[in-house]
Structures are given as C-alpha cells and as structure tokens.
Scaffold this motif. Structure first.
Motif, PDB file in Angstrom:
ATOM      1  N   GLU A   4       1.159   4.090  -2.974  1.00  0.00           N
ATOM      2  CA  GLU A   4       0.967   5.508  -2.665  1.00  0.00           C
ATOM      3  C   GLU A   4       2.146   6.344  -3.152  1.00  0.00           C
ATOM      4  N   ARG A   5       3.361   5.840  -2.955  1.00  0.00           N
ATOM      5  CA  ARG A   5       4.542   6.552  -3.426  1.00  0.00           C
ATOM      6  C   ARG A   5       4.570   6.644  -4.943  1.00  0.00           C
ATOM      7  N   THR A   6       4.112   5.601  -5.603  1.00  0.00           N
ATOM      8  CA  THR A   6       4.073   5.611  -7.066  1.00  0.00           C
ATOM      9  C   THR A   6       3.103   6.659  -7.575  1.00  0.00           C
ATOM     10  N   VAL A   7       1.930   6.733  -6.981  1.00  0.00           N
ATOM     11  CA  VAL A   7       0.950   7.759  -7.357  1.00  0.00           C
ATOM     12  C   VAL A   7       1.530   9.145  -7.136  1.00  0.00           C
ATOM     13  N   THR A   8       2.156   9.348  -5.987  1.00  0.00           N
ATOM     14  CA  THR A   8       2.756  10.645  -5.673  1.00  0.00           C
ATOM     15  C   THR A   8       3.836  11.014  -6.686  1.00  0.00           C
ATOM     16  N   ALA A  44       0.826  -1.212   0.000  1.00  0.00           N
ATOM     17  CA  ALA A  44       0.000   0.000   0.000  1.00  0.00           C
ATOM     18  C   ALA A  44       0.858   1.259   0.000  1.00  0.00           C
ATOM     19  N   ILE A  45       1.950   1.242   0.754  1.00  0.00           N
ATOM     20  CA  ILE A  45       2.842   2.401   0.810  1.00  0.00           C
ATOM     21  C   ILE A  45       3.555   2.580  -0.524  1.00  0.00           C
ATOM     22  N   HIS A  70      -5.822   3.501 -10.086  1.00  0.00           N
ATOM     23  CA  HIS A  70      -5.067   2.399  -9.490  1.00  0.00           C
ATOM     24  C   HIS A  70      -5.965   1.543  -8.612  1.00  0.00           C
TER      25      HIS A  70
END
Length: 246
Positions: A78-82, A74-75, A173
C-alpha cells in the motif's frame, strides 16, 4: 530473513546491472536492489522526452524511502502504491510548468518480498518474470497499445500508462507466492525487446553471480540500442551449516 510456507528460512541472493544504450548520451534507466528490505525495482525514463533520467531516478529515490521490512506485506505494498502515485503527481506538475506538450515520465516495476509471498507492482512496459522449476512466467502485462490491442510494430510499443505522463495514474499490483528455488527478473524493455523469452529462461537457470551483466551482454549482442537494465533475485534455503552458524 524471509520464511517459506513451512517456516524454513529463505535467503535472498541478487545481482543487478545497467548499461547506457548505444544511441543515448545518458542512461535513462535506474534500479533499486535492497535485499535487507526485500525491495527491488527498475524504472525506465521515457525515451524521446525531456529528463527521462530525472524521472526514473525520482521514481527510484521515492522507493528508497520505503525501507520498512518489519511491516506486514500488505502495508508495504500500500505504501509503495501511494509513493508511486505521489511521485506521479510531482513529475506531472513539473512537466506542466514547462509547457503543455512537456512530458517527464518513467515506467516502474517493483517487487516487494515478504516471507513466502511477493507483491508485484508495475506501470508501463518494464517487466517482471518468475522462473520456477525451469518454466518462465511473465508476471506483468505491458501498458502499451500493442498489449492492449494485440498488435505489433513500433507504433504499438507506445506506452498507454507511465509515471508522470498524466495527472493521475493507476498502479497495477497483486500478490503471488514465492518458494525455495524461485528466480525473479525485473528488467527494462531494452532487455525484453531483443531477447526471446526462452533464451532468458536458459540464462536465469544458471548461477546468479554476474547473471544481470550476462543478460545485458546478450541483449547488446542482439543489437540492442536502448538502455538495458536487469535485476535478478533468487530465493533459496541456506545450507545446514549456514543455519547452524548463521
């Protein structure tokens, strides 16, 4: 090493290739294959616009900085989206400095693997497929007018969303399950336009060595003129001997 739902180890095998289109001077596609980090991606620079190759390489370069295989899935998602939203702002700002009509954009299709799950992320019309038990499933939905309106034709292929095209971007995503024997394909539209999905499914059922290149040869054989890129990922349990001595 990844783990299946029953705790058994899963090996990641992969193959990747890219080819410049017959109507292009440079390849505006770029890809990332990093099995140690469970990270795979394809980016396709927007054809007809300036610096499409710069845009796709910027997307892949940004993703390469996200090597953190030990973190929870999950982290990592989230980092990929950011990261994708951040490079979107950078590319849009550079284009704005060149004039009101300038666009520096790219698609992005990303797979983030973590044990028996995979994060599926995308912007644009680069696709992600899953072959499971002989059945091919498309895991992404194109961000095009054709997909949105259910139309066909060249006009319908225009993107409704891309990295760098606007000041902000939404990265679609979700998380899906993966299992022993699954094969994932990440590819640019240079592959999906000329090839029918049943042909892709037949190819993906074969040995993985050289598979990406074979798919590209097939696309070129169907008079594909665009850049063509394919990243193939297969999950499998290691043999008993490999587990014993590996």
């Amino acid at each position: 090493m990844m783990r299946a739902r029953d705790g058994a180890p899963l090996q990641i095998e992969h193959d990747a290739a890219s080819r410049t289109g017959t109507n292009r001077d440079t390849n505006q596609d770029a890809y990332l294959a990093f099995p140690e980090a469970g990270l795979f991606a394809v980016a396709d620079g927007m054809g007809g616009h300036q610096d499409g190759d710069v845009a796709s390489q910027a997307v892949i370069g940004t993703l390469m900085e996200l090597v953190s295989p030990g973190d929870p899935l999950a982290i990592r998602i989230e980092r990929t989206v950011t990261a994708l939203t951040a490079i979107n702002r950078v590319l849009h700002r550079i284009a704005a400095q060149r004039g009101p009509d300038a666009v520096i954009g790219s698609t992005a299709a990303v797979v983030v693997l973590g044990d028996d799950r995979a994060g599926i992320l995308w912007v644009g019309d680069s696709r992600i497929y899953l072959l499971r038990n002989g059945q091919l499933h498309r895991l992404t939905r194109d961000h095009t007018f054709a997909e949105q309106l259910g139309t066909e034709g060249s006009a319908g292929r225009m993107l409704t969303r891309a990295i760098g095209a606007e000041g902000s971007v939404t990265v679609d995503h979700y998380v899906t399950s993966v299992a022993d024997g699954d094969t994932l394909l990440i590819c640019s539209d240079g592959l999906t336009k000329p090839l029918r999905e049943h042909h892709v499914a037949q190819r993906l059922a074969g040995p993985i060595k050289g598979l990406a290149s074979q798919l590209i040869v097939d696309a070129v054989g169907q008079e594909a003129r665009d850049d063509v890129t394919a990243v193939v990922v297969r999950l499998k349990r290691p043999s008993a001997l490999a587990e014993l001595f590996g």
